[in-house]
Design a protein around this motif. Structure first.
Motif, mmCIF file in Angstrom:
data_model
loop_
_atom_site.group_PDB
_atom_site.id
_atom_site.type_symbol
_atom_site.label_atom_id
_atom_site.label_comp_id
_atom_site.label_asym_id
_atom_site.label_seq_id
_atom_site.Cartn_x
_atom_site.Cartn_y
_atom_site.Cartn_z
ATOM 1 N N MET A 208 0.828 -1.199 0.000
ATOM 2 C CA MET A 208 0.000 0.000 0.000
ATOM 3 C C MET A 208 0.874 1.265 0.000
ATOM 4 N N ILE A 209 1.882 1.293 0.863
ATOM 5 C CA ILE A 209 2.738 2.472 0.956
ATOM 6 C C ILE A 209 3.649 2.589 -0.259
ATOM 7 N N THR A 210 4.096 1.463 -0.799
ATOM 8 C CA THR A 210 4.906 1.514 -2.014
ATOM 9 C C THR A 210 4.117 2.136 -3.164
ATOM 10 N N ASP A 211 2.850 1.808 -3.257
ATOM 11 C CA ASP A 211 2.007 2.392 -4.295
ATOM 12 C C ASP A 211 1.842 3.893 -4.078
ATOM 13 N N LEU A 212 1.740 4.323 -2.807
ATOM 14 C CA LEU A 212 1.651 5.742 -2.513
ATOM 15 C C LEU A 212 2.937 6.461 -2.906
ATOM 16 N N VAL A 275 5.569 7.152 6.903
ATOM 17 C CA VAL A 275 5.325 7.643 8.260
ATOM 18 C C VAL A 275 4.119 8.572 8.325
ATOM 19 N N SER A 276 3.326 8.577 7.251
ATOM 20 C CA SER A 276 2.064 9.329 7.260
ATOM 21 C C SER A 276 0.924 8.353 7.045
ATOM 22 N N GLY A 277 0.657 7.944 5.812
ATOM 23 C CA GLY A 277 -0.396 6.966 5.573
ATOM 24 C C GLY A 277 -1.063 7.175 4.237
ATOM 25 N N ALA A 278 -2.129 6.443 4.001
ATOM 26 C CA ALA A 278 -2.818 6.501 2.719
ATOM 27 C C ALA A 278 -4.336 6.497 2.935
ATOM 28 N N PRO A 279 -5.045 7.408 2.236
ATOM 29 C CA PRO A 279 -4.528 8.551 1.505
ATOM 30 C C PRO A 279 -3.779 9.500 2.440
ATOM 31 N N LYS A 280 -2.777 10.155 1.931
ATOM 32 C CA LYS A 280 -1.895 10.927 2.797
ATOM 33 C C LYS A 280 -2.633 12.073 3.486
ATOM 34 N N SER A 281 -3.487 12.781 2.763
ATOM 35 C CA SER A 281 -4.186 13.926 3.354
ATOM 36 C C SER A 281 -5.077 13.491 4.512
#
Length: 364
Positions: A208-212, A275-281
């Motif tokens: 998931m984070i790699t895709d972000l 270190v934030s997440g998905a979706p980032k906002s």
């Protein structure tokens, strides 16, 4: 002591990722003057995770003298004197942290977010409070007891006429590297004592984070050039293992040529996805609501920029000091598959070795 035939440099020392320097000359605000990083390098950079509206800063320091990275850093007057092992307190205790994990799971269930990284800040007073601790001494201690691929130190003392900073990092994670026009990132997601402990939740989180990260790089890279060059690699580090992926893309020529290229590159990729997440906002809104202490340089970006090359680490496994207090951040990525007790234990695992070294509880 200075070498024979030389004069003592101005105060200040920096070393990260194959670059080292001493004698701080100036500090610039990257939010106001990103074009300054185009020349006169290397610039040593610390970007706080926190939004500027919450006191976050993005700064870069220039030094008067480059130093061979094989040369040992200057010794301080007394070496590293860490806090007592029982002096540390946490911005979130176990019950509060586990409650935050449950809240993120509820937000995932509601469809607000897929993953959010929830962190806590450990802090301990250092004596005597009026003197600055020896940052290179802590860096040497961590290098001996917890070698890390993106370790470093940046210390400019107060009273030098240059904006002060005190950061010591043992980061294992590459935020971005710019080399030959190619921008590379190495997100980490998935932590365990050994490879056997890495499960489906860790692999799903990493993907998931790699895709972000891939989406972030596409904002400043030539279409069609962004690719995942390594997925779910297991990396061994002292006391734990990580799942690490690699994403790379060729930067757009107009971005590379722009005087404010670092404003554009950071604008597309910061804060780091892992270190934030998905979706980032959405993840950032949740983090702001749940966390009770600013992260500062922890989870930000730490490293150097030198002309058209750069290497910035994610500021994890990082100590920072100010106002007589030493701080260290630790956190975990929360998904629907998270168990509150296990996520708390992951934050303990990530902190155990580094805090033990800083406190003298573990030998390097």
């Amino acid at each position: 002591m200075p070498r024979p035939g030389t004069t003592r440099s101005r105060p200040g020392v920096a070393r990260f990722g194959g670059r080292a320097a001493r004698g701080a000359v100036e500090c610039v605000d990257l939010y106001r003057e990103p074009e300054r990083l185009v020349g006169d390098g290397p610039w040593f950079v610390v970007v706080d995770f926190d939004d500027p509206a919450r006191g976050g800063r993005a700064r870069a320091w220039r030094f008067e003298e480059r130093v061979d990275v094989s040369e040992p850093p200057d010794d301080g007057p007394a070496g590293w004197q860490g806090p007592s092992p029982d002096a540390w307190s946490s911005s979130l205790d176990r019950s509060a942290y586990e409650a935050a994990v449950r809240e993120v799971r509820a937000r995932v269930h509601e469809g607000d977010v897929y993953q959010a990284n929830v962190c806590r800040v450990l802090s301990a007073p250092l004596d005597p409070p009026g003197s600055e601790p020896d940052a290179p001494a802590l860096a040497r201690r961590l290098a001996s007891g917890n070698p890390a691929p993106h370790a470093g130190v940046l210390h400019v003392p107060a009273g030098t006429g240059v904006d002060p900073v005190w950061v010591v990092s043992a980061s294992p994670e590459l935020f971005v590297r710019l080399e030959g026009g190619v921008l590379t990132s190495g997100p980490i997601k998935g932590t365990s004592l050994d490879a056997a402990g890495l499960g489906a939740k860790d692999r799903a989180e990493n993907v998931m984070i790699t895709d972000l990260v891939r989406n972030d790089l596409q904002r400043v890279c030539i279409p069609g050039t962004v690719e995942v060059t390594d997925l779910l690699a297991v990396e061994e580090h002292p006391g734990l293992v990580h799942l690490v992926s690699r994403v790379a893309g060729r930067v757009l020529p107009d971005v590379l040529a722009a005087p404010d290229r670092w404003a554009r590159l950071l604008g597309a990729t910061f804060p780091p996805a892992s270190v934030s997440g998905a979706p980032k906002s959405s993840a950032l809104q949740i983090i702001s609501a749940l966390e009770t202490a600013p992260r500062g340089p922890y989870c930000g970006a730490i490293g150097w920029v030198d002309g058209d090359e750069a290497e910035l680490a994610v500021g994890i496994r990082t100590f920072w000091w100010s106002d007589g207090v030493l701080r260290f951040g630790t956190g975990a990525g929360i998904t629907w598959g998270s168990e509150p007790a296990r996520e708390w234990e992951e934050t303990e695992l990530k902190a155990h070795r580094l805090v033990g070294l800083a406190s003298g509880r573990l030998d390097p």
